[in-house]
Design a protein around this motif. Structure first.
Motif: not given
Length: 160
Positions: A11-20, A83-88, A131-139
């Protein structure tokens, strides 16, 4: 080659990952998350984000650190920028060099023969489920790390 199939397609999405929801505090499009981070070198991190890479290869099982089905910050090295949020959701175990470099496998993990990430027996391909790409990456700041992942990092991010 051992491949553990699951019911969930990637699932590739720009929406929040609802199960979490237990990881997320929402305010409009702003989400506060408290996740461990996984280090992935650039350009491999970008290949994951643009959907051309669907397996992250490692020399150890995803179960070693109990990362299966856990939401993680995708930390792009060398700067450790989130840069993103990922789940395996599972893994493919490659027992031989021939399995790892088969055309079918290369399409999933993108590792070519003679790369600096070449075959070491065995190899594992962690299968991306979300996987979700962050709109604004951060350190991120103030976390402990090892070579593979970090302690929990709390941050507020924008996900549209």
């Amino acid at each position: 080659m051992e491949h553990r199939q699951t019911e969930n397609p990637i699932q590739r999405t720009n929406q929040p990952m609802k199960p979490f929801k237990h990881f997320i505090t929402e305010t409009n499009n702003s989400h506060t998350l408290n996740l461990r981070g996984l280090f992935v070198r650039k350009p491999w991190s970008q290949y994951l984000l643009n959907n051309s890479k669907i397996e992250e290869t490692r020399t150890y099982s995803i179960n070693k650190f109990k990362l299966n089905n856990e939401m993680l910050w995708l930390l792009e090295t060398p700067k450790a920028k989130a840069v993103g949020i990922i789940q395996f959701h599972n893994e493919t175990k490659y027992n031989t060099k021939d399995e790892f470099y088969s055309p079918e496998a290369i399409k999933k993990h993108l590792v070519q023969p003679n790369s600096k990430f070449e075959w070491i027996k065995p190899k594992y391909g962690w299968i991306v489920s979300k996987i979700v790409k962050l709109e604004i990456p951060f350190i991120p700041e103030n976390y402990t790390k090892n070579r593979i992942f970090t302690s929990h990092i709390k941050a507020t991010v924008e996900i549209s």
